[in-house]
Write an enzyme that holds these catalytic residues in place. Structure first.
Site, mmCIF file in Angstrom:
data_model
loop_
_atom_site.group_PDB
_atom_site.id
_atom_site.type_symbol
_atom_site.label_atom_id
_atom_site.label_comp_id
_atom_site.label_asym_id
_atom_site.label_seq_id
_atom_site.Cartn_x
_atom_site.Cartn_y
_atom_site.Cartn_z
ATOM 1 N N ASN A 104 0.842 -1.198 0.000
ATOM 2 C CA ASN A 104 0.000 0.000 0.000
ATOM 3 C C ASN A 104 0.878 1.249 0.000
ATOM 4 O OD1 ASN A 104 -2.427 1.596 0.316
ATOM 5 N ND2 ASN A 104 -1.893 1.865 2.477
ATOM 6 N N HIS A 106 0.899 5.232 1.168
ATOM 7 C CA HIS A 106 0.179 6.119 2.082
ATOM 8 C C HIS A 106 0.876 7.480 2.118
ATOM 9 C CE1 HIS A 106 -2.396 7.279 5.376
ATOM 10 N NE2 HIS A 106 -1.331 7.784 5.956
ATOM 11 N N SER A 133 4.883 6.960 2.354
ATOM 12 C CA SER A 133 5.400 5.659 2.806
ATOM 13 C C SER A 133 4.776 4.551 1.970
ATOM 14 C CB SER A 133 5.019 5.401 4.264
ATOM 15 O OG SER A 133 5.424 6.462 5.089
HETATM 16 C C1 GRF Z 1 -2.391 9.146 -3.131
HETATM 17 O O1 GRF Z 1 -1.927 10.259 -2.423
HETATM 18 C C2 GRF Z 1 -2.235 7.907 -2.284
HETATM 19 O O2 GRF Z 1 -1.070 7.903 -1.528
HETATM 20 C C3 GRF Z 1 -3.444 8.010 -1.402
HETATM 21 O O3 GRF Z 1 -4.470 8.471 -2.252
HETATM 22 C C4 GRF Z 1 -3.899 9.204 -3.325
HETATM 23 C C5 GRF Z 1 -4.332 8.530 -4.582
HETATM 24 O O4 GRF Z 1 -3.967 9.245 -5.710
HETATM 25 N N1 GRF Z 1 -3.735 6.787 -0.728
HETATM 26 P P1 GRF Z 1 -4.114 8.588 -7.149
HETATM 27 O O5 GRF Z 1 -5.495 7.964 -7.232
HETATM 28 O O6 GRF Z 1 -3.014 7.580 -7.314
HETATM 29 O O7 GRF Z 1 -3.978 9.739 -8.095
#
Ligand code: GRF
Length: 201
Positions: A104, A106, A133
Site C-alpha cells: 500500500n 500512504h 510511505s
Molecule cells: C495518493 O496520495 C495515495 O497515496 C493516497 O491516495 C492518493 C491517490 O492518488 N492513498 P491517485 O489515485 O493515485 O492519483
C-alpha cells in the site's frame, strides 16, 4: 510478475505503474475499483487492461465485499496486489490471505498520520517534513512494516493542496521502484518485518 491493482480515485499512481510496467517486470492483469466514477478506470481502459468495478455500497457487510473482491483477484492468480489509492478498510481475513503479497502507498511519513487528510494534519501539526510511505499490508490500518519513504520539505506557505502535489510527485517515483524490488524477489515480509536483500528494513 502478474499483478492486480486496486484503486478508488484518479489513479495517478496507477498511471505511473502502467508507464513503468515493462521496466519493473510487472504484468498488470487487472485494475479493480470500488468506485465506478474513478478516473483510474479510464486509464486502465486506455492501456487495454481488464478492469472491474465493485461498488462497496452494494454489499451489506465488509466481509461480503472482501469475499467478492478476493474472488476477482484470484481469477488472475497474481504474485502481487498493489493498493494504489484504494480507500477501503480491509478485513483481517482478507489481509491475512494476501499477507506478504500486498503493498500500500500512504501519503505521510508513517507512523505519523495514518488514515485520512494527512496533508492538512501534517500542516496543522506544524511538521517541517512530510512525505510518503510504502508498506506491506497487515490487518493494522496503515500499520504494516514500512518498506520505503520519501521526504518532502513543508514550505512556509504550503496548503494541503500544494503539499499533496509535491508528495504525489514523490509517490509516482517511489512506488514503481518498490514494486520492482518485489517483482525481482528482493523484497519480502518475514516475522512482520520488511526484508530487502536479506537485510531488515
Ligand atoms: C495518493 O496520495 C495515495 O497515496 C493516497 O491516495 C492518493 C491517490 O492518488 N492513498 P491517485 O489515485 O493515485 O492519483
Amino acid at each position: 510478475m502478474k499483478g492486480v491493482i486496486l484503486i478508488s480515485g484518479s489513479g495517478s499512481n496507477l498511471q505511473s505503474i502502467i508507464d513503468n510496467a515493462e521496466e519493473i517486470d510487472l504484468d498488470i492483469q487487472a485494475v479493480i475499483s470500488n468506485k465506478e466514477e474513478a478516473y483510474g478506470l479510464k486509464r486502465a481502459q486506455d492501456a487495454n487492461i481488464p478492469n472491474h468495478t465493485l461498488n462497496h455500497t452494494q454489499f451489506s457487510t465488509r466481509e461480503a465485499f472482501d469475499q467478492q473482491l478476493s474472488q476477482i483477484i484470484d481469477q488472475y492468480n497474481p504474485g502481487i496486489i498493489i493498493l494504489a489509492g484504494f480507500m477501503r478498510i480491509l478485513t483481517a481475513e482478507f489481509t491475512q490471505k494476501y499477507l506478504g503479497k500486498m503493498l500500500n502507498i500512504h501519503p505521510s511519513l508513517l507512523p505519523k498520520f495514518t488514515g485520512l487528510n494527512t496533508h492538512q494534519r501534517a500542516l496543522d501539526a506544524g511538521e517541517s517534513e512530510h512525505g510518503v510511505s510504502i508498506h506491506f499490508v497487515t490487518d493494522e490500518l496503515d500499520g504494516g512494516p514500512i518498506i520505503a519513504q520519501s521526504h518532502v520539505q513543508v514550505l512556509k506557505n504550503d496548503t494541503a493542496k500544494s503539499l499533496s502535489k509535491r508528495v504525489l510527485i514523490e509517490e509516482h517515483k517511489l512506488f514503481p521502484k518498490v514494486i520492482h524490488c518485489f517483482t525481482q524477489g528482493r523484497l519480502s515480509l518475514k516475522d512482520n518485518r520488511a526484508i530487502l536483500d536479506s537485510q531488515c528494513l
